[in-house]
Design a protein around this motif. Structure first.
Motif, mmCIF file in Angstrom:
data_model
loop_
_atom_site.group_PDB
_atom_site.id
_atom_site.type_symbol
_atom_site.label_atom_id
_atom_site.label_comp_id
_atom_site.label_asym_id
_atom_site.label_seq_id
_atom_site.Cartn_x
_atom_site.Cartn_y
_atom_site.Cartn_z
ATOM 1 N N GLY A 139 3.247 10.131 0.866
ATOM 2 C CA GLY A 139 3.953 10.669 -0.292
ATOM 3 C C GLY A 139 3.081 10.845 -1.518
ATOM 4 N N GLY A 140 1.863 10.267 -1.485
ATOM 5 C CA GLY A 140 0.919 10.448 -2.580
ATOM 6 C C GLY A 140 1.105 9.514 -3.752
ATOM 7 N N ILE A 141 1.739 8.373 -3.516
ATOM 8 C CA ILE A 141 2.026 7.497 -4.662
ATOM 9 C C ILE A 141 1.373 6.116 -4.570
ATOM 10 C CG2 ILE A 141 4.167 8.681 -5.245
ATOM 11 C CD1 ILE A 141 5.718 6.578 -3.834
ATOM 12 N N HIS A 142 0.630 5.858 -3.466
ATOM 13 C CA HIS A 142 -0.074 4.575 -3.337
ATOM 14 C C HIS A 142 -1.420 4.765 -2.656
ATOM 15 C CE1 HIS A 142 2.604 1.495 -4.833
ATOM 16 N NE2 HIS A 142 3.620 2.010 -4.175
ATOM 17 N N PHE A 143 -2.379 3.939 -3.075
ATOM 18 C CA PHE A 143 -3.659 3.858 -2.391
ATOM 19 C C PHE A 143 -3.525 2.926 -1.187
ATOM 20 C CE2 PHE A 143 -4.698 4.405 -6.979
ATOM 21 C CZ PHE A 143 -5.261 5.673 -6.903
ATOM 22 N N ARG A 144 -4.483 2.997 -0.277
ATOM 23 C CA ARG A 144 -4.404 2.206 0.954
ATOM 24 C C ARG A 144 -4.319 0.695 0.711
ATOM 25 N NH1 ARG A 144 -4.968 3.082 6.255
ATOM 26 N NH2 ARG A 144 -5.514 5.273 5.914
ATOM 27 N N PRO A 145 -5.125 0.090 -0.165
ATOM 28 C CA PRO A 145 -5.006 -1.365 -0.361
ATOM 29 C C PRO A 145 -3.614 -1.804 -0.805
ATOM 30 C CG PRO A 145 -7.081 -0.593 -1.267
ATOM 31 C CD PRO A 145 -6.275 0.635 -0.927
ATOM 32 N N ALA A 146 -2.924 -0.985 -1.601
ATOM 33 C CA ALA A 146 -1.572 -1.347 -2.041
ATOM 34 C C ALA A 146 -0.645 -1.470 -0.847
ATOM 35 C CB ALA A 146 -1.043 -0.290 -3.004
ATOM 36 N N ASN A 147 -0.872 -0.626 0.152
ATOM 37 C CA ASN A 147 -0.073 -0.664 1.375
ATOM 38 C C ASN A 147 -0.453 -1.868 2.234
ATOM 39 O OD1 ASN A 147 1.205 -0.136 3.842
ATOM 40 N ND2 ASN A 147 -0.234 1.465 4.412
ATOM 41 N N GLU A 148 -1.718 -1.999 2.551
ATOM 42 C CA GLU A 148 -2.155 -3.033 3.487
ATOM 43 C C GLU A 148 -2.036 -4.437 2.901
ATOM 44 O OE1 GLU A 148 -6.061 -1.835 4.719
ATOM 45 O OE2 GLU A 148 -5.281 -0.222 6.011
ATOM 46 N N TYR A 149 -2.480 -4.630 1.668
ATOM 47 C CA TYR A 149 -2.378 -5.960 1.054
ATOM 48 C C TYR A 149 -0.931 -6.300 0.719
ATOM 49 C CZ TYR A 149 -7.455 -5.427 0.457
ATOM 50 O OH TYR A 149 -8.799 -5.214 0.665
ATOM 51 N N GLY A 150 -0.154 -5.270 0.396
ATOM 52 C CA GLY A 150 1.270 -5.486 0.138
ATOM 53 C C GLY A 150 2.004 -5.967 1.374
ATOM 54 N N ALA A 151 1.657 -5.397 2.537
ATOM 55 C CA ALA A 151 2.286 -5.818 3.788
ATOM 56 C C ALA A 151 1.955 -7.275 4.098
ATOM 57 C CB ALA A 151 1.842 -4.909 4.930
ATOM 58 N N GLN A 152 0.708 -7.673 3.848
ATOM 59 C CA GLN A 152 0.326 -9.070 4.068
ATOM 60 C C GLN A 152 1.122 -9.996 3.155
ATOM 61 O OE1 GLN A 152 -3.917 -9.141 3.400
ATOM 62 N NE2 GLN A 152 -4.350 -7.722 5.076
ATOM 63 N N GLU A 153 1.281 -9.583 1.908
ATOM 64 C CA GLU A 153 2.058 -10.368 0.940
ATOM 65 C C GLU A 153 3.509 -10.502 1.387
ATOM 66 O OE1 GLU A 153 3.285 -10.056 -3.824
ATOM 67 O OE2 GLU A 153 2.114 -8.480 -2.852
ATOM 68 N N GLY A 154 4.090 -9.390 1.838
ATOM 69 C CA GLY A 154 5.475 -9.408 2.278
ATOM 70 C C GLY A 154 5.702 -10.302 3.478
ATOM 71 N N LYS A 155 4.774 -10.288 4.430
ATOM 72 C CA LYS A 155 4.898 -11.161 5.596
ATOM 73 C C LYS A 155 4.861 -12.631 5.182
ATOM 74 C CE LYS A 155 2.955 -7.925 8.984
ATOM 75 N NZ LYS A 155 1.836 -7.623 9.897
ATOM 76 N N GLU A 156 4.029 -12.934 4.221
ATOM 77 C CA GLU A 156 3.954 -14.324 3.732
ATOM 78 C C GLU A 156 5.284 -14.738 3.108
ATOM 79 O OE1 GLU A 156 1.228 -17.133 0.767
ATOM 80 O OE2 GLU A 156 0.627 -15.058 1.172
ATOM 81 N N VAL A 157 5.876 -13.841 2.320
ATOM 82 C CA VAL A 157 7.167 -14.137 1.702
ATOM 83 C C VAL A 157 8.239 -14.323 2.769
ATOM 84 C CG1 VAL A 157 9.025 -13.227 0.255
ATOM 85 C CG2 VAL A 157 6.649 -12.947 -0.464
ATOM 86 N N GLY A 158 8.313 -13.389 3.730
ATOM 87 C CA GLY A 158 9.325 -13.463 4.780
ATOM 88 C C GLY A 158 9.224 -14.727 5.612
ATOM 89 N N ASN A 159 8.014 -15.123 5.958
ATOM 90 C CA ASN A 159 7.833 -16.351 6.738
ATOM 91 C C ASN A 159 8.187 -17.590 5.922
ATOM 92 O OD1 ASN A 159 6.991 -15.617 9.405
ATOM 93 N ND2 ASN A 159 5.013 -14.974 8.588
ATOM 94 N N LEU A 160 7.853 -17.561 4.633
ATOM 95 C CA LEU A 160 8.182 -18.694 3.768
ATOM 96 C C LEU A 160 9.703 -18.892 3.708
ATOM 97 C CD1 LEU A 160 7.148 -20.795 1.613
ATOM 98 C CD2 LEU A 160 7.610 -19.019 -0.084
ATOM 99 N N VAL A 161 10.434 -17.816 3.507
ATOM 100 C CA VAL A 161 11.888 -17.892 3.434
ATOM 101 C C VAL A 161 12.464 -18.396 4.742
ATOM 102 C CG1 VAL A 161 14.004 -16.522 3.224
ATOM 103 C CG2 VAL A 161 12.103 -16.118 1.647
ATOM 104 N N TYR A 162 11.999 -17.841 5.839
ATOM 105 C CA TYR A 162 12.555 -18.199 7.145
ATOM 106 C C TYR A 162 12.328 -19.674 7.475
ATOM 107 C CZ TYR A 162 13.492 -18.098 12.165
ATOM 108 O OH TYR A 162 13.986 -18.361 13.419
#
Length: 449
Positions: free
Chosen positions: A412-435
């Motif tokens: 879509g042209g609104i994010h650079f690659r690190p925002a995607n890849e590092y963001g996914a790592q961050e989200g997985k950490e949050v999801g596992n912490l909650v679970y």
């Protein structure tokens, strides 16, 4: 031997019943079986109508579903309250002994009570609530049971509201707006509306499970640079070329996961806005569809919604903490200044800093919660966007879907690659912490559905 068999059978039946609710009034179970999905669908509609931002929407989804869970849990002896587990939630009211309840109705009333408080027009909830109760009465329920259940649900809902009012949300409404920087590497408002940055103080909202907004930090983004041989310039050039060489499939993926709650369109001298589902709402719909496909009982569904919505809410808090720490420039701003002044992204750029990608963080957080619940290879069809004319998409797993949601922001042209890849790592950490921190079962375990 016959006596031993009878004893064994009795033991099995008692063990099985520990995970089941007490018998409910005849005819109601079928109607209330998937009511939580129905209430969330109505809430999503109201969130679209009220035009809540994605972070604010995630807060509303979390509190309503927690209220529904807490009012339902007394009917399931194997499960337990989240009191003392969620930050600041203590002493959730218990049902009065000696009174008869139908806990699905209490659950719906708790959801409605919180929804009326946290959305803008209570009448929108009240109409849905009235229609729901008409159907309950039509099917048949003892007046005393209905009265007890509604009173208990309202009591739980009011308790959750009192808890919500202490999360710093109201205080954050009066905080200073984000001040724009003159630094060339920092975020600037983008076309077409050049809106100010939304929710710059979202990291002051009390997390649901995380110890603090900064507990799950992403890796640092690439250092800003304008030299053509620099890593940052190459990351920007990648997004530029993706836009220049985009095909129908990439554009479809970008639009399928756009979930921009308020997109503006201009025709001549007229500007109008189109409201859509938020990114969190998209994952709520996925959760609803999975619960129905798996034919989960009401308590199992409540567990799923609590874990997903808490992951979404803490995912936004974590993401927004990093966004306003780095105040990262958007591809649209950089590319038009340093690569091609005529370039436009496929999607409308949201009004807040670039790093990390909110879609990547919260999609990975939700996908992690769902994967922990339903397994690594749960294939499903996502029909969320049929309502806006986009075809269904099929995924091999929840991570397959969240990965596509992440890369859609590059398409879509609104994010650079690190925002995607590092963001996914961050989200997985949050999801596992909650679970792993929320224990919905009294045996100290979390649900495996």
């Amino acid at each position: 031997m016959k006596q031993f068999s009878c004893i064994l059978l009795t033991f099995i039946l008692v063990g099985f019943s520990a995970c089941q609710p007490k018998p409910n009034p005849a005819g109601l179970d079928a109607f209330t079986r998937f009511q939580l999905a129905d209430w969330n669908k109505q809430l999503s509609h109201i969130i679209i109508t009220d035009i809540f931002s994605p972070p604010v929407a995630s807060r509303i989804y979390a509190y309503t579903n927690i209220a529904a869970y807490e009012a339902l849990v007394p009917g399931y002896p194997a499960c337990q309250s989240l009191s003392g587990q969620l930050n600041g939630l203590e002493n959730v009211p218990a049902p009065e002994s000696g009174k008869e309840y139908y806990f699905p109705v209490a659950s719906a009333e708790a959801f409605a009570t919180v929804m009326k408080k946290l959305t803008l027009v209570p009448a929108n909830t009240e109409k849905f609530e009235t229609d729901y109760l008409k159907q309950i009465k039509k099917i048949g329920i003892k007046p005393e049971v209905l009265e007890n259940s509604l009173a208990y649900g309202k009591k739980v809902g009011e308790h959750v509201i009192a808890w919500a009012l202490k999360d710093n949300y109201l205080e954050s409404r009066a905080m200073q707006r984000h001040m724009l920087s003159q630094k060339i590497e920092e975020w600037q408002p983008t076309p077409p509306d050049y809106m100010p940055a939304i929710e710059p103080h979202w990291n002051t909202i009390r997390p649901f499970v995380m110890d603090s907004a900064a507990q799950c930090k992403p890796q640092k983004p690439t250092s800003f640079d304008t030299l053509p041989d620099s890593k940052f310039y190459k990351e920007a050039k990648e997004i530029y070329m993706l836009g220049e060489n985009s095909d129908e499939e990439k554009q479809l993926i970008a639009k399928f996961w756009d979930d921009n709650p308020n997109v503006s369109y201009t025709k001549g001298h007229i500007t109008y806005f189109k409201q859509k589902l938020t990114p969190g709402g998209h994952w709520i719909t996925i959760t609803s569809n999975v619960c129905k496909a798996k034919e989960l009982n009401p308590m199992e569904q409540a567990e799923a919604f609590v874990l997903v919505t808490a992951s979404l809410a803490d995912g936004f808090i974590s993401c927004w903490d990093a966004k306003y720490k780095y105040v990262h420039i958007r591809p649209e701003t950089y590319i038009e200044k340093y690569i091609d002044p005529e370039w436009d992204p496929i999607l409308q750029t949201p009004p807040f800093p670039e790093f990390p990608s909110g879609h990547s963080v919260i999609s990975a957080a939700a996908a992690t919660a769902l994967t922990n619940l339903f397994g690594d290879n749960y294939a499903f069809t996502d029909s969320t966007q049929l309502v806006i004319g986009l075809p269904v998409r099929k995924f091999k797993s929840f991570y397959d879907a969240s990965d596509e949601a992440g890369i859609s922001r590059m398409y879509g042209g609104i994010h650079f690659r690190p925002a995607n890849e590092y963001g996914a790592q961050e989200g997985k950490e949050v999801g596992n912490l909650v679970y792993h921190k929320l224990k919905t079962r009294k045996n100290g375990q979390v649900a495996k559905l």
